[in-house]
Each structure stands twice: as structure tokens, then as C-alpha cells.
Design a protein around this motif. Structure first.
Motif, PDB file in Angstrom:
ATOM      1  N   TYR A  33     -66.063  14.481  29.144  1.00  0.00           N
ATOM      2  CA  TYR A  33     -65.180  13.435  29.655  1.00  0.00           C
ATOM      3  C   TYR A  33     -63.927  14.044  30.274  1.00  0.00           C
ATOM      4  CZ  TYR A  33     -62.107   9.350  29.676  1.00  0.00           C
ATOM      5  OH  TYR A  33     -61.251   8.350  30.053  1.00  0.00           O
ATOM      6  N   VAL A  34     -63.535  13.500  31.432  1.00  0.00           N
ATOM      7  CA  VAL A  34     -62.328  13.947  32.131  1.00  0.00           C
ATOM      8  C   VAL A  34     -61.414  12.740  32.330  1.00  0.00           C
ATOM      9  CG1 VAL A  34     -61.392  15.044  34.202  1.00  0.00           C
ATOM     10  CG2 VAL A  34     -63.678  15.690  33.369  1.00  0.00           C
ATOM     11  N   SER A  35     -60.241  12.767  31.741  1.00  0.00           N
ATOM     12  CA  SER A  35     -59.315  11.639  31.856  1.00  0.00           C
ATOM     13  C   SER A  35     -58.583  11.651  33.192  1.00  0.00           C
ATOM     14  CB  SER A  35     -58.288  11.688  30.723  1.00  0.00           C
ATOM     15  OG  SER A  35     -57.320  10.662  30.897  1.00  0.00           O
ATOM     16  N   SER A  36     -58.439  10.464  33.770  1.00  0.00           N
ATOM     17  CA  SER A  36     -57.603  10.318  34.971  1.00  0.00           C
ATOM     18  C   SER A  36     -56.595   9.189  34.764  1.00  0.00           C
ATOM     19  CB  SER A  36     -58.472  10.023  36.206  1.00  0.00           C
ATOM     20  OG  SER A  36     -59.110   8.758  36.087  1.00  0.00           O
ATOM     21  N   LYS A  70     -79.622   8.659  32.043  1.00  0.00           N
ATOM     22  CA  LYS A  70     -81.025   8.985  31.773  1.00  0.00           C
ATOM     23  C   LYS A  70     -81.745   9.340  33.071  1.00  0.00           C
ATOM     24  CE  LYS A  70     -85.251   7.190  29.625  1.00  0.00           C
ATOM     25  NZ  LYS A  70     -85.883   6.033  28.937  1.00  0.00           N
ATOM     26  N   THR A  71     -81.437   8.605  34.135  1.00  0.00           N
ATOM     27  CA  THR A  71     -82.050   8.877  35.436  1.00  0.00           C
ATOM     28  C   THR A  71     -81.607  10.234  35.966  1.00  0.00           C
ATOM     29  OG1 THR A  71     -82.109   6.504  35.930  1.00  0.00           O
ATOM     30  CG2 THR A  71     -82.348   8.017  37.790  1.00  0.00           C
ATOM     31  N   VAL A  72     -80.316  10.516  35.849  1.00  0.00           N
ATOM     32  CA  VAL A  72     -79.796  11.816  36.290  1.00  0.00           C
ATOM     33  C   VAL A  72     -80.467  12.940  35.512  1.00  0.00           C
ATOM     34  CG1 VAL A  72     -77.748  13.304  36.335  1.00  0.00           C
ATOM     35  CG2 VAL A  72     -77.565  10.918  37.070  1.00  0.00           C
ATOM     36  N   ARG A  73     -80.575  12.769  34.206  1.00  0.00           N
ATOM     37  CA  ARG A  73     -81.202  13.795  33.370  1.00  0.00           C
ATOM     38  C   ARG A  73     -82.699  13.932  33.658  1.00  0.00           C
ATOM     39  NH1 ARG A  73     -77.746  17.380  32.611  1.00  0.00           N
ATOM     40  NH2 ARG A  73     -76.139  17.044  31.032  1.00  0.00           N
ATOM     41  N   GLY A  74     -83.293  12.897  34.205  1.00  0.00           N
ATOM     42  CA  GLY A  74     -84.693  12.991  34.604  1.00  0.00           C
ATOM     43  C   GLY A  74     -84.895  13.987  35.730  1.00  0.00           C
ATOM     44  N   TYR A  75     -83.860  14.184  36.530  1.00  0.00           N
ATOM     45  CA  TYR A  75     -83.919  15.143  37.635  1.00  0.00           C
ATOM     46  C   TYR A  75     -83.315  16.499  37.268  1.00  0.00           C
ATOM     47  CZ  TYR A  75     -85.038  11.060  40.487  1.00  0.00           C
ATOM     48  OH  TYR A  75     -85.644   9.936  41.001  1.00  0.00           O
ATOM     49  N   ASN A  76     -82.396  16.504  36.321  1.00  0.00           N
ATOM     50  CA  ASN A  76     -81.732  17.758  35.955  1.00  0.00           C
ATOM     51  C   ASN A  76     -81.301  17.696  34.489  1.00  0.00           C
ATOM     52  OD1 ASN A  76     -79.847  19.907  35.580  1.00  0.00           O
ATOM     53  ND2 ASN A  76     -79.436  19.941  37.778  1.00  0.00           N
ATOM     54  N   LYS A  77     -81.995  18.458  33.659  1.00  0.00           N
ATOM     55  CA  LYS A  77     -81.717  18.441  32.218  1.00  0.00           C
ATOM     56  C   LYS A  77     -80.682  19.484  31.799  1.00  0.00           C
ATOM     57  CE  LYS A  77     -86.160  16.599  30.602  1.00  0.00           C
ATOM     58  NZ  LYS A  77     -86.539  16.047  31.915  1.00  0.00           N
ATOM     59  N   GLN A  78     -80.434  20.483  32.658  1.00  0.00           N
ATOM     60  CA  GLN A  78     -79.613  21.618  32.242  1.00  0.00           C
ATOM     61  C   GLN A  78     -78.141  21.552  32.648  1.00  0.00           C
ATOM     62  OE1 GLN A  78     -82.735  22.255  33.886  1.00  0.00           O
ATOM     63  NE2 GLN A  78     -83.672  22.339  31.852  1.00  0.00           N
ATOM     64  N   ASN A  91     -63.198   3.271  29.532  1.00  0.00           N
ATOM     65  CA  ASN A  91     -63.115   4.731  29.446  1.00  0.00           C
ATOM     66  C   ASN A  91     -63.737   5.249  28.155  1.00  0.00           C
ATOM     67  OD1 ASN A  91     -61.843   4.916  31.894  1.00  0.00           O
ATOM     68  ND2 ASN A  91     -59.796   5.259  31.066  1.00  0.00           N
ATOM     69  N   ALA A  92     -63.571   4.480  27.088  1.00  0.00           N
ATOM     70  CA  ALA A  92     -64.144   4.880  25.798  1.00  0.00           C
ATOM     71  C   ALA A  92     -65.664   4.967  25.885  1.00  0.00           C
ATOM     72  CB  ALA A  92     -63.722   3.895  24.708  1.00  0.00           C
ATOM     73  N   ILE A  93     -66.249   4.097  26.701  1.00  0.00           N
ATOM     74  CA  ILE A  93     -67.704   4.141  26.889  1.00  0.00           C
ATOM     75  C   ILE A  93     -68.098   5.413  27.637  1.00  0.00           C
ATOM     76  CG2 ILE A  93     -69.657   3.024  28.040  1.00  0.00           C
ATOM     77  CD1 ILE A  93     -68.254   0.341  27.479  1.00  0.00           C
ATOM     78  N   ASN A  94     -67.351   5.745  28.690  1.00  0.00           N
ATOM     79  CA  ASN A  94     -67.635   6.982  29.429  1.00  0.00           C
ATOM     80  C   ASN A  94     -67.560   8.191  28.502  1.00  0.00           C
ATOM     81  OD1 ASN A  94     -67.615   5.205  31.588  1.00  0.00           O
ATOM     82  ND2 ASN A  94     -66.420   6.545  32.919  1.00  0.00           N
ATOM     83  N   ALA A  95     -66.517   8.224  27.664  1.00  0.00           N
ATOM     84  CA  ALA A  95     -66.346   9.341  26.733  1.00  0.00           C
ATOM     85  C   ALA A  95     -67.469   9.367  25.693  1.00  0.00           C
ATOM     86  CB  ALA A  95     -64.990   9.237  26.043  1.00  0.00           C
ATOM     87  N   LYS A  96     -67.827   8.203  25.195  1.00  0.00           N
ATOM     88  CA  LYS A  96     -68.886   8.094  24.186  1.00  0.00           C
ATOM     89  C   LYS A  96     -70.229   8.564  24.734  1.00  0.00           C
ATOM     90  CE  LYS A  96     -71.339   4.586  21.436  1.00  0.00           C
ATOM     91  NZ  LYS A  96     -71.399   3.131  21.102  1.00  0.00           N
ATOM     92  N   MET A  97     -70.561   8.120  25.950  1.00  0.00           N
ATOM     93  CA  MET A  97     -71.842   8.493  26.541  1.00  0.00           C
ATOM     94  C   MET A  97     -71.878   9.974  26.909  1.00  0.00           C
ATOM     95  SD  MET A  97     -73.421   5.751  26.141  1.00  0.00           S
ATOM     96  CE  MET A  97     -74.959   6.226  26.911  1.00  0.00           C
ATOM     97  N   ALA A  98     -70.723  10.526  27.262  1.00  0.00           N
ATOM     98  CA  ALA A  98     -70.654  11.965  27.538  1.00  0.00           C
ATOM     99  C   ALA A  98     -70.965  12.753  26.270  1.00  0.00           C
ATOM    100  CB  ALA A  98     -69.273  12.333  28.069  1.00  0.00           C
ATOM    101  N   THR A  99     -70.368  12.346  25.176  1.00  0.00           N
ATOM    102  CA  THR A  99     -70.618  13.017  23.893  1.00  0.00           C
ATOM    103  C   THR A  99     -72.079  12.888  23.479  1.00  0.00           C
ATOM    104  OG1 THR A  99     -68.346  12.588  23.166  1.00  0.00           O
ATOM    105  CG2 THR A  99     -69.965  13.093  21.458  1.00  0.00           C
ATOM    106  N   LYS A 100     -72.628  11.709  23.675  1.00  0.00           N
ATOM    107  CA  LYS A 100     -74.018  11.454  23.291  1.00  0.00           C
ATOM    108  C   LYS A 100     -74.991  12.324  24.081  1.00  0.00           C
ATOM    109  CE  LYS A 100     -77.281   7.642  22.572  1.00  0.00           C
ATOM    110  NZ  LYS A 100     -77.498   6.171  22.701  1.00  0.00           N
ATOM    111  N   ILE A 154     -67.739  13.711  33.527  1.00  0.00           N
ATOM    112  CA  ILE A 154     -67.610  12.278  33.806  1.00  0.00           C
ATOM    113  C   ILE A 154     -66.144  11.855  33.743  1.00  0.00           C
ATOM    114  CG2 ILE A 154     -68.340   9.959  33.150  1.00  0.00           C
ATOM    115  CD1 ILE A 154     -70.732  11.194  31.729  1.00  0.00           C
ATOM    116  N   PHE A 155     -65.633  11.400  34.864  1.00  0.00           N
ATOM    117  CA  PHE A 155     -64.257  10.917  34.907  1.00  0.00           C
ATOM    118  C   PHE A 155     -64.125   9.557  34.220  1.00  0.00           C
ATOM    119  CE2 PHE A 155     -63.420  13.868  38.476  1.00  0.00           C
ATOM    120  CZ  PHE A 155     -62.117  14.260  38.164  1.00  0.00           C
ATOM    121  N   GLY A 156     -62.967   9.351  33.616  1.00  0.00           N
ATOM    122  CA  GLY A 156     -62.569   8.017  33.204  1.00  0.00           C
ATOM    123  C   GLY A 156     -61.838   7.363  34.369  1.00  0.00           C
TER     124      GLY A 156
END
Length: 301
Positions: free
Chosen positions: A214-217, A161-169, A199-208, A174-176
Motif C-alpha cells: 500500500y502507498v498512501s497519497s 485476482k485477474t491481474v494475478r492470473g496474468y502475473n503471479k510474481q 483506503n483501508a480496503i486498498n491496504a487490506k487487499m494489498a496485505t492479503k 497500490i495507491f490509496g
């Protein structure tokens, strides 16, 4: 016999020429097709996160995946790239957010980014594991991780949310994370499960987010142990090792980088971070996802 040899050499030369021609055609075709849709000429790429973004373990001093992905984009797409790296070793998700809020240069770079890349969650999970090191059983440890991931999701949501506050576009990649303990505790399947939970949280929040990917490592976990049979052999070796009797002590040593490593993709300096080969793998994973989503960052809108 001589005629046969000459014919064989000629075939090899022609074959090599055809292969070279195909590769050149593919590269030319890619850039030509993109130019028709008005490809951008420059990309501002900003990497933020923890030690994986900082590039700890990278002996080539390319700042881990960040310097490598900038180079790959320049070469593959024939465009200029400006890369800014705001990775800091040891940072949890809340600490990355705190730095962003406090540093004007960080904010400015994020605001002007065309592409954002993030590594996050590894230190959040490590803190949980260390805090619950004396759990009575693997099940108890996993239960503590499951409880802890709720708080992690809240912290990650605040960071995004903070990142999007500075850049919405700008698209966010997001790496796992991976399990650096694997080669020492291959018989502890719960460790892999714990990493996958985060990792599932990272993927979930990326989708949201809607424009995050999401980028798997996770394959860094296994390194050279690529096949099922190789991993089974490793498990047997670990189970027969007498040091298994001191599992808690051994795990502490691994987490704090005080033991040797036997994963060809992980740095031998600390038993935790990727080495050059590991960072190249991360770069390849990132490039694969960026290529799939290039309409969000490579094409003029």
C-alpha cells in the motif's frame, strides 16, 4: 577582519565539498551494496488504473507518477526502465478489470511486468458520493459509503485476482486516494473518513495478496494546509462563508470541476487531479515504499 572572512569562506567551501562527497558516497555505496547481491539491469514497470495513472493534470506530460517514477529508478539505481501506462480517466475498479480482460496488449504488458503500480478506488467512491448526494445528513451519506465499500472490496478482489492470473510474481504497489473536496469542505470530517474507509480496503487487499504494498497519497488532501492551526483557520473561514447554505450545490460543482481550487497540490483545471507538485509527491511516496521493498523487484532471484 580579512583573515576571518577568508577563513569563513574556506570553511564554507570545505563544508560544501564534504557534503557533496557524502552524497556521492551514499549513491556509490547504495549501488555497490546492491551489486554484491546481483542487482537487475532492467525493470519492466507497468502502471494500470484510473486518471491518476493516466496523469490527468500533469502539465509536464510525464504521465503523472508513472513517468516520474521511471526516471527516479533510472537515476537512483543506475538501471534501465521500460514503462507502460494503462491508466484511463474515469475507470472504476470493475472497468479496469474489463479493459485488462479485453485488451491483449494490456495482458501482454502485465504478464511481462517486473513491477506493477495501480491507482484504484477514487471513481468507485466518487460514484457513491454522487449517487447519494441528496442524503439527509452527513451520517446518512457515510452510512451509504459504508454499505458501498463492501461491493468495492469484492470488485477490487476480482481485479487483483485477474491481474494475478496474468502475473503471479511481480510486486504490486497500490495507491490509496485523497479527498479533493477538503479545501472547500474542511468542516466535513465525514468526507475524509469516507476516503479513509476506501483506503483501508486498498491496504487490506494489498496485505492479503502477500506481494502487494500500500502507498498512501492522503496528504494530497491538505495541500498547503499542513498544520492543525492552518486547518482550523480554514474550517472557520468555510463556516462563515454564506455559500455554505448551498452545500449540496457547491459539492456538485466541486465534484464536476466547475469551481476554482485553493489547494497548491491540486490542478486548477478541474479541482480534482494532482498538479505537477502533487504528482511529484505521489512519486516520492511510491519511491519510499519501493525502496523499502526493493528485494522484491530490484534483486535477481
Amino acid at each position: 577582519m580579512r583573515k576571518v572572512l577568508i577563513s569563513f569562506i574556506a570553511i564554507v567551501i570545505v563544508g560544501a565539498g564534504v557534503l557533496f562527497g557524502i552524497k556521492n558516497w551514499q549513491h556509490h555505496s547504495l549501488n555497490q551494496s546492491l551489486s554484491k547481491t546481483e542487482k537487475v539491469s532492467h525493470v519492466n514497470l507497468v502502471a494500470l488504473g484510473d486518471s491518476l495513472t493516466e496523469g490527468v493534470g500533469d502539465t509536464q506530460k510525464l504521465q503523472g507518477y508513472s513517468g516520474r517514477i521511471a526516471k527516479e529508478i533510472r537515476e537512483k539505481y543506475d538501471i534501465s526502465v521500460t514503462m507502460k501506462n494503462f491508466g484511463k480517466a474515469g475507470d472504476r475498479s470493475d472497468q479496469i478489470k474489463k479493459r485488462l480482460v479485453a485488451q491483449s496488449s494490456f495482458q501482454h504488458s502485465v504478464k511481462n511486468a517486473d513491477v506493477l503500480v495501480m491507482t484504484v478506488g477514487g471513481n468507485d467512491l466518487q460514484q457513491l458520493l454522487l449517487k447519494n448526494m441528496t442524503a439527509s445528513s452527513p451520517k446518512a451519506l457515510s452510512e451509504a459509503v459504508v454499505k458501498g465499500k463492501v461491493n468495492y472490496q469484492i470488485r477490487l478482489a476480482k481485479l487483483l485476482k485477474t491481474v494475478r492470473g496474468y502475473n503471479k510474481q511481480a510486486p504490486i504497489f497500490i495507491f490509496g486516494n485523497y479527498n479533493p473536496l477538503y479545501v472547500h469542505f474542511a468542516n466535513r470530517e465525514d468526507f475524509n473518513a469516507d476516503v479513509k474507509n476506501f483506503n483501508a480496503i486498498n491496504a487490506k487487499m494489498a496485505t492479503k495478496d502477500g506481494n502487494a504494498y500500500y502507498v498512501s497519497s492522503f496528504d494530497l488532501t491538505y495541500g498547503q494546509f499542513k498544520t492543525k492551526s492552518q486547518r482550523q483557520k480554514l474550517v472557520k473561514q468555510i463556516e462563515s462563508d454564506s455559500s455554505e447554505k448551498n452545500a449540496t450545490k457547491a459539492m456538485t460543482a466541486v465534484l464536476t470541476g466547475k469551481t476554482s481550487v485553493d489547494n497548491n497540490w491540486i490542478s486548477k483545471d478541474d479541482n480534482y487531479h494532482p498538479n505537477d507538485k502533487g504528482y511529484q509527491y505521489m512519486t516520492s511516496q511510491l519511491l519510499h515504499v519501493m525502496k523499502r521493498e526493493e528485494k522484491h523487484w530490484l534483486i535477481k532471484h
